[in-house]
Write an enzyme that holds these catalytic residues in place. Sequence first.
Site, PDB file in Angstrom:
ATOM      1  CE  LYS A 100      -4.410  -1.701   1.149  1.00 54.18           C
ATOM      2  NZ  LYS A 100      -4.394  -2.952   1.607  1.00 54.18           N
ATOM      3  CD  GLU A 122     -10.453   4.069   0.752  1.00 57.31           C
ATOM      4  OE1 GLU A 122     -10.422   5.247   0.258  1.00 57.31           O
ATOM      5  OE2 GLU A 122      -9.824   3.257  -0.252  1.00 57.31           O
ATOM      6  CB  SER A 383      -0.259  -8.283  -0.992  1.00 58.07           C
ATOM      7  OG  SER A 383      -1.079  -9.075  -0.163  1.00 58.07           O
TER       8      SER A 383
HETATM    9  C1  LIG Z   1      -5.241  -3.963   1.204  1.00 64.65           C
HETATM   10  C2  LIG Z   1      -4.468  -5.382   0.993  1.00 64.65           C
HETATM   11  C3  LIG Z   1      -4.828  -6.074   0.136  1.00 64.65           C
HETATM   12  C4  LIG Z   1      -6.011  -5.750  -0.835  1.00 64.65           C
HETATM   13  O1  LIG Z   1      -5.996  -4.889  -1.590  1.00 64.65           O
HETATM   14  P1  LIG Z   1      -5.458  -4.773  -3.191  1.00 64.65           P
HETATM   15  O2  LIG Z   1      -6.086  -3.454  -3.605  1.00 64.65           O
HETATM   16  O3  LIG Z   1      -6.496  -5.865  -3.887  1.00 64.65           O
HETATM   17  O4  LIG Z   1      -4.103  -5.206  -3.419  1.00 64.65           O
HETATM   18  C5  LIG Z   1      -4.163  -7.379   0.077  1.00 64.65           C
HETATM   19  N1  LIG Z   1      -3.187  -7.666   0.721  1.00 64.65           N
HETATM   20  C6  LIG Z   1      -2.824  -6.656   1.715  1.00 64.65           C
HETATM   21  C7  LIG Z   1      -1.510  -7.267   2.744  1.00 64.65           C
HETATM   22  C8  LIG Z   1      -3.417  -5.611   2.000  1.00 64.65           C
HETATM   23  O5  LIG Z   1      -3.009  -4.834   2.902  1.00 64.65           O
END
Ligand SMILES: *Cc1c(COP(=O)(O)O)cnc(C)c1O
Length: 397
Positions: A100, A122, A383
């Site tokens: 993020k 948000e 992610s």
């Molecule tokens: C917010 C988040 C997601 C989902 O968001 P995307 O916009 O689909 O990438 C996935 N993994 C983590 C660790 C997150 O914090």
Amino acid sequence: MTDLTVLPNGSLMADPGERGRFGGHGGRFVPESLIPACAELEEAFREAWADQRFRRDLDRLLAVYAGRPTALTPAWRLSAELGINVLLKREDLAHTGSHKINNVLGQALLARRMGKTRLIAETGAGQHGVATATAAALLGLEATVYMGAKDVERQALNVFRMELLGAEVIPVTGGSRTLKDATSEALRHWVTRVDDTHYCIGSVMGPHPYPWIVRELQRVVGEEARAQCAAELRTGVPDYVVACIGGGSNAAGTFAGFVDTPAQLIGVEAEGGAAVAFGRVGVLHGFRSYVLQDEDGQVSEAHSIAAGLDYPGIGPEHAFLNDSGRARYVTVSDEEVIPAVRRLARTEGILPALESAHAIAWVIRAAESGELPPFCTVLVTLSGRGDKDIHTIREAA
Ligand SMILES: *Cc1c(COP(=O)(O)O)cnc(C)c1O
């Protein structure tokens, strides 16, 4: 199948043009009063993205502050167990613990360039709120974060984190008191303060130009991974590229690096938030895409063990990549996620976020069922890190 030539310059994951359309998806479905703000943002981003100085400033922050490039780690022991070759793109190692920060640093720099002094955002579980509060602190901007009242209770620690970082957290008490309502409230508030406020959206969703801006700001994940795969793999490109999908930003950034290669692109949705599998085309938060809805067209609640995947829609570009056949969207259930967390923890010493564990869970299932051929190479975007989810994982044990 949708005609692939509908994008203005004819290539996939390119500039979606002034109308912000991805095939039949996307667009700018907002109140009249927000049209000028969206247009101003689009123009500012177009200029900034073509400006070498802006790109250098962002690259420098990504390097010296966010910790980029993140590693590409071969998952040696998991690969041996599954009989395939798994590579992990380590967004869990980025500052604040997920991808993020890439998006938020870019939007905060853009906001400052536009002369804005406030960021609003948000947040669901609080990860995007924390990242926004972080970028605001770094650049000396004010930050206000809208969060569903239910999530404020469930995610007290992240609320405290945001406040420590100097942000104001506003609980949203309308509707289901979760992310969907927080997003609506942030959009409503933006209407009243567009002069000094930038709305920092957290995924590839919202009215044009957001899905495009956020994909471009996350593109760094895919571009780094592409170069790292070229150095790591004999074939240069993995056979499969896999990422989890809430709104779809980590997947969009990853896919952008591989869309022009033969790699198969796989987006993994949570079963309880699977907009491609179970949704219908509708309009939500300013864009048209697949959305979970009931028979009357009311937007449904999403339910996932991973708060970051609890979104009833999916970014419009993913809807288009699905329709065009360029990417495939699959689902993973809550029950598959905890075993995937444990398996990655024990084989690799990496505790993934519950969101990221969806991508791992699909790879495990597909390898064990023979859907993935032996010795194939699979890039998985990890992610985020799992520290935020320790309580949920412990309760599920
Ligand atoms: C917010 C988040 C997601 C989902 O968001 P995307 O916009 O689909 O990438 C996935 N993994 C983590 C660790 C997150 O914090």
